[in-house]
Design an enzyme around this catalytic site. Structure first.
Site, PDB file in Angstrom:
ATOM      1  N   GLY A 191      18.920  -6.202  94.420  1.00 38.94           N
ATOM      2  CA  GLY A 191      17.670  -6.670  93.850  1.00 38.94           C
ATOM      3  C   GLY A 191      17.751  -8.159  93.567  1.00 38.94           C
ATOM      4  N   GLN A 214      15.284 -15.833  89.491  1.00 39.70           N
ATOM      5  CA  GLN A 214      16.678 -16.044  89.897  1.00 39.70           C
ATOM      6  C   GLN A 214      16.795 -17.072  91.008  1.00 39.70           C
ATOM      7  OE1 GLN A 214      17.532 -11.571  90.270  1.00 39.70           O
ATOM      8  NE2 GLN A 214      19.497 -12.423  89.636  1.00 39.70           N
ATOM      9  N   CYS A 248      24.674  -8.335  88.287  1.00 39.53           N
ATOM     10  CA  CYS A 248      23.511  -9.208  88.470  1.00 39.53           C
ATOM     11  C   CYS A 248      23.977 -10.429  89.240  1.00 39.53           C
ATOM     12  CB  CYS A 248      22.961  -9.618  87.104  1.00 39.53           C
ATOM     13  SG  CYS A 248      21.519 -10.697  87.206  1.00 39.53           S
ATOM     14  N   LEU A 249      23.209 -10.835  90.246  1.00 37.57           N
ATOM     15  CA  LEU A 249      23.606 -11.994  91.052  1.00 37.57           C
ATOM     16  C   LEU A 249      23.631 -13.275  90.215  1.00 37.57           C
ATOM     17  CD1 LEU A 249      21.687 -11.193  94.369  1.00 37.57           C
ATOM     18  CD2 LEU A 249      24.121 -10.859  93.872  1.00 37.57           C
ATOM     19  N   HIS A 271      15.911  -3.210  85.850  1.00 36.83           N
ATOM     20  CA  HIS A 271      16.703  -4.442  85.783  1.00 36.83           C
ATOM     21  C   HIS A 271      15.902  -5.631  86.326  1.00 36.83           C
ATOM     22  CE1 HIS A 271      20.682  -6.689  86.432  1.00 36.83           C
ATOM     23  NE2 HIS A 271      19.786  -7.424  87.081  1.00 36.83           N
ATOM     24  N   GLU A 272      15.292  -5.443  87.502  1.00 39.42           N
ATOM     25  CA  GLU A 272      14.552  -6.551  88.119  1.00 39.42           C
ATOM     26  C   GLU A 272      13.304  -6.893  87.314  1.00 39.42           C
ATOM     27  OE1 GLU A 272      16.092  -8.262  90.203  1.00 39.42           O
ATOM     28  OE2 GLU A 272      17.621  -6.732  90.523  1.00 39.42           O
ATOM     29  N   HIS A 276      13.908  -9.216  84.440  1.00 41.66           N
ATOM     30  CA  HIS A 276      14.033 -10.643  84.780  1.00 41.66           C
ATOM     31  C   HIS A 276      12.687 -11.366  84.626  1.00 41.66           C
ATOM     32  CE1 HIS A 276      18.110 -11.336  86.201  1.00 41.66           C
ATOM     33  NE2 HIS A 276      18.086 -10.252  86.970  1.00 41.66           N
TER      34      HIS A 276
HETATM   35 NI    NI Z   1      19.780  -9.382  87.828  1.00 40.38          NI
END
Ligand code: NI
Length: 183
Positions: free
Chosen positions: A47, A52, A102-103, A144-145, A148
């Site tokens: 994701g 991000q 998480c990236l 999660h996404e 953000h």
């Molecule tokens: Ni994330």
């Protein structure tokens, strides 16, 4: 298409409440979505939300690889999907702990409580409505996404910081525990 730079935790763009997308079909939005899909696959990740990649807009891309899906009918493999101006409704009271990375928080993962079931809704770049019920890993990725877009990172959802660590150490500990169990 292009691989985009990913913001890391500590950058203020990750703490912003994002703005709705005025025109999901606009050329710059289509390009952003295509680049985000490519960036997610390259990372690799499951994701990626617009903030991000330094765009404080209410959209994210995600996927559920076959290996992560479970036997539940709402937790099946999902192809690369974009959700623009999404909503997420938590269904029921059931919560479960599951591992997340998480990236924007490289090399770490943690056990995070999430609703087991959700209903989500959004549109794609053609204005087509995407509405699904999801459970398990599928529901977790979407929650999660979505977080953000409101400036929430997974550590802010954690309840037990013992389950927070470097992937390398956690993998080593898991392997050691498995070896002990087999001996
Ligand atoms: Ni994330």
């Amino acid at each position: 298409m292009a691989i985009l730079k990913i913001a890391r935790m500590g950058h203020p763009v990750l703490l912003r409440k994002c703005e709705p997308v005025a025109d999901p079909g606009a050329p710059d939005i289509r390009r952003l979505v295509a680049d985000m899909m490519e960036t997610m696959e390259d990372a690799p990740g499951v994701g990626l939300a617009a903030p991000q990649v330094f765009q404080p807009l209410r959209l994210f891309v995600f996927r559920v690889p076959g290996g992560r899906a479970t036997s539940d009918k709402d937790d099946t493999q999902q192809p690369n999907t974009v959700l623009i101006n999404p909503t997420v409704e938590l269904l029921g009271e059931e919560r479960e702990l599951g591992w997340e990375g998480c990236l924007s928080i490289p090399d770490l993962r943690a056990a995070v409580p999430r609703a087991k079931r959700v209903r989500y809704r959004g549109v794609d770049c053609d204005g087509q409505v995407i509405e699904r019920e999801a459970s398990g890993f599928h529901a977790r990725v979407v929650q999660h996404e979505y977080d953000h877009l409101d400036g929430i990172l997974y550590p802010m959802r954690m309840t037990d910081f013992r389950y927070f660590g470097f992937n390398e150490e956690l993998n080593r500990a898991t392997a050691a525990a498995q070896a002990a169990a087999q001996s």
